[in-house]
Write an enzyme that holds these catalytic residues in place. Structure first.
Site, mmCIF file in Angstrom:
data_model
loop_
_atom_site.group_PDB
_atom_site.id
_atom_site.type_symbol
_atom_site.label_atom_id
_atom_site.label_comp_id
_atom_site.label_asym_id
_atom_site.label_seq_id
_atom_site.Cartn_x
_atom_site.Cartn_y
_atom_site.Cartn_z
ATOM 1 N N GLU A 84 -7.830 55.616 36.222
ATOM 2 C CA GLU A 84 -6.636 55.749 37.037
ATOM 3 C C GLU A 84 -5.932 54.399 37.165
ATOM 4 O O GLU A 84 -6.573 53.348 37.135
ATOM 5 C CB GLU A 84 -6.990 56.281 38.430
ATOM 6 C CG GLU A 84 -7.510 57.707 38.403
ATOM 7 C CD GLU A 84 -7.805 58.270 39.782
ATOM 8 O OE1 GLU A 84 -7.718 59.505 39.928
ATOM 9 O OE2 GLU A 84 -8.107 57.484 40.703
ATOM 10 N N CYS A 135 -6.348 50.959 48.044
ATOM 11 C CA CYS A 135 -7.418 50.028 47.677
ATOM 12 C C CYS A 135 -8.788 50.661 47.914
ATOM 13 O O CYS A 135 -9.099 51.128 49.007
ATOM 14 C CB CYS A 135 -7.269 48.762 48.521
ATOM 15 S SG CYS A 135 -8.543 47.527 48.224
#
Length: 340
Positions: free
Chosen positions: A94, A335
Site C-alpha cells: 500500500e 501512520c
C-alpha cells in the site's frame, strides 16, 4: 534478500544508463529518451514517438513499463487516497497520497512488502516480512499517484517496511526521483524515515545527498523501546544517537524525531525527561504522532491532556514541536495502519 526477477523486465526502476545498456546497438541517448518518456507517464512504448518504430516494437516485445499495478484505491473524506499495488509475484503493498490545506500533495511510499522489525504498534509489523521491493516497484507507487492525482510536492519513505533494510532499491529510487530528465524532485523534498538502523544512518548522507532524515523514537526509555520495537533494539539508543550526530555533523541538517504517543504508556513526565535527554546535543524537531488504532492492538490513543503535557515539556526546553495530522484514518491509511 535478492530482488525478484520480473518477466518481462519492467523499465520504470532503471536509470538512463541502465536503459541504454539494454539496447547496445542504439545510440546512448536513446536511454535518456526512454527514461524521459517513462516519467512523462506514457501508457505504452508506442507513445514514445521520437524513437524509431523498430525500436518501439522491440521494446514492446521484450519489456514492460511497470512491474506492478494499482488494483484498489480508497478515498477518505479528508482527501487522503490509499492505493493497493499488486506485484508480479502476487504480493501486494500500500501507498498513500496526502493532501494538505494548501492543496500540496505528499506521497508516502513503501519500500518492502511487510516488515521484519515487528514494532508492536504497527499493522505492517504484524504482517511479518515478505520481501524487498525493487526500485521500479517503489517508483510505480509515485508514478501512479502522479498520473491519477496531479503534481506531488514531497515524498516520505514512511510506508510499509524499513527503508534502510532495502538500501540498494531505496537509493536507486531516490536517484530516479531526483534525476533532471525524470521527475526532477529536489532531494530536500524527500524524507527517509527509519526505526533506527544505526549503520545505515551513518551512510545516508553520502548515498542520498540532500535528502532529509527522520528517526522513530516512540520512547527513549530503553527497556520500553526493546519491548515495543524488538527489531530496532539491535541498535541501542546510544548507538542510534551517535549515528544521528555523525549524520548531523556531515550535513548540518535538522533531524525529525518521530514520537508516536500511546495513552498511559509513554506520556509521563519521566518519559518526557528521557526523550529530552536523548535529543540533547542534537538539532531536531520532534513530531508528536497520536497513536492510530487498529484491530487487535492493545495500545490506546493518548488523551489531549497527555499530548499537551509532553508538548509543553518540550516547548519549555526550546525544542521545536510539530503534530501529525490524523489523515487517512477512515481508510486505515494513517501512520502505522498500512497492511495487506
Amino acid at each position: 534478500m535478492k530482488e525478484p526477477s520480473l518477466a518481462p523486465l519492467a523499465l520504470s526502476g532503471l536509470e538512463p544508463e541502465d536503459l541504454a545498456g539494454l539496447i547496445p546497438d542504439e545510440p546512448a541517448f536513446r536511454g535518456t529518451q526512454i527514461f524521459q518518456w517513462i516519467h512523462r507517464g506514457v501508457s505504452g512504448f508506442q507513445d514514445m514517438t521520437d524513437l524509431p518504430k523498430s525500436l518501439r516494437e522491440t521494446l514492446n516485445i521484450r519489456y514492460s513499463l511497470h512491474g506492478s499495478r494499482a488494483v484498489e484505491a480508497l478515498r477518505d473524506q479528508d482527501g487522503t487516497v490509499k492505493y493497493r499495488f499488486l506485484l508480479s509475484d502476487g504480493c501486494s503493498v500500500e501507498a498513500v497520497i496526502l493532501t494538505d490545506e494548501q492543496g500540496r500533495k505528499t506521497a508516502c511510499l513503501s519500500t518492502q512488502a511487510g516488515c521484519a522489525m515487528g514494532c508492536a504498534f504497527c499493522r505492517t509489523g504484524a504482517m511479518g516480512f515478505k520481501r524487498n521491493l525493487t526500485s521500479g516497484e517503489i517508483i510505480d507507487q509515485f508514478s501512479h499517484g502522479l498520473t491519477t492525482g496531479g503534481p506531488i510536492s514531497n515524498i516520505v519513505f514512511m510506508g510499509m517496511g524499513e527503508p534502510f533494510l532495502n538500501e540498494e532499491a531505496l537509493y536507486k529510487a531516490i536517484r530516479i526521483l531526483t534525476h533532471p530528465a525524470g521527475p526532477a524532485l529536489s532531494a530536500r523534498r524527500i524524507t527517509v524515515s527509519s526505526c533506527g538502523i544505526a549503520p545505515a544512518i551513518r551512510r545516508f548522507a553520502c548515498l542520498a545527498p540532500g535528502a532529509l532524515l527522520a528517526v522513530s523514537v516512540p520512547t527513549a526509555v530503553e527497556e520500553k523501546r526493546q519491548r515495543i520495537m524488538p527489531g530496532a533494539s539491535r541498535y541501542p539508543l546510544e548507538e542510534v544517537k551517535a549515528a544521528m550526530k555523525a549524520h548531523q555533523a556531515a550535513t548540518g541538517d535538522r533531524i525529525t524525531v518521530e514520537t508516536v504517543l500511546f495513552g498511559g504508556f509513554n506520556t509521563s513526565e519521566e518519559d518526557g525527561e528521557a526523550l529530552l535527554s536523548f535529543i540533547r546535543g542534537l538539532q531536531v524537531v520532534v513530531n508528536l504522532i497520536p497513536f492510530n488504532p487498529f484491530e487487535g492492538t492493545t495500545f490506546r490513543e493518548p488523551s489531549q491532556q497527555e499530548i499537551e503535557t509532553l508538548a509543553g515539556l518540550l516547548h519549555r526546553e526550546g525544542i521545536p514541536v510539530t503534530r501529525r495530522y490524523r489523515r487517512g484514518r477512515g481508510i486505515l491509511g494513517a501512520c502505522g495502519q498500512l497492511a495487506t
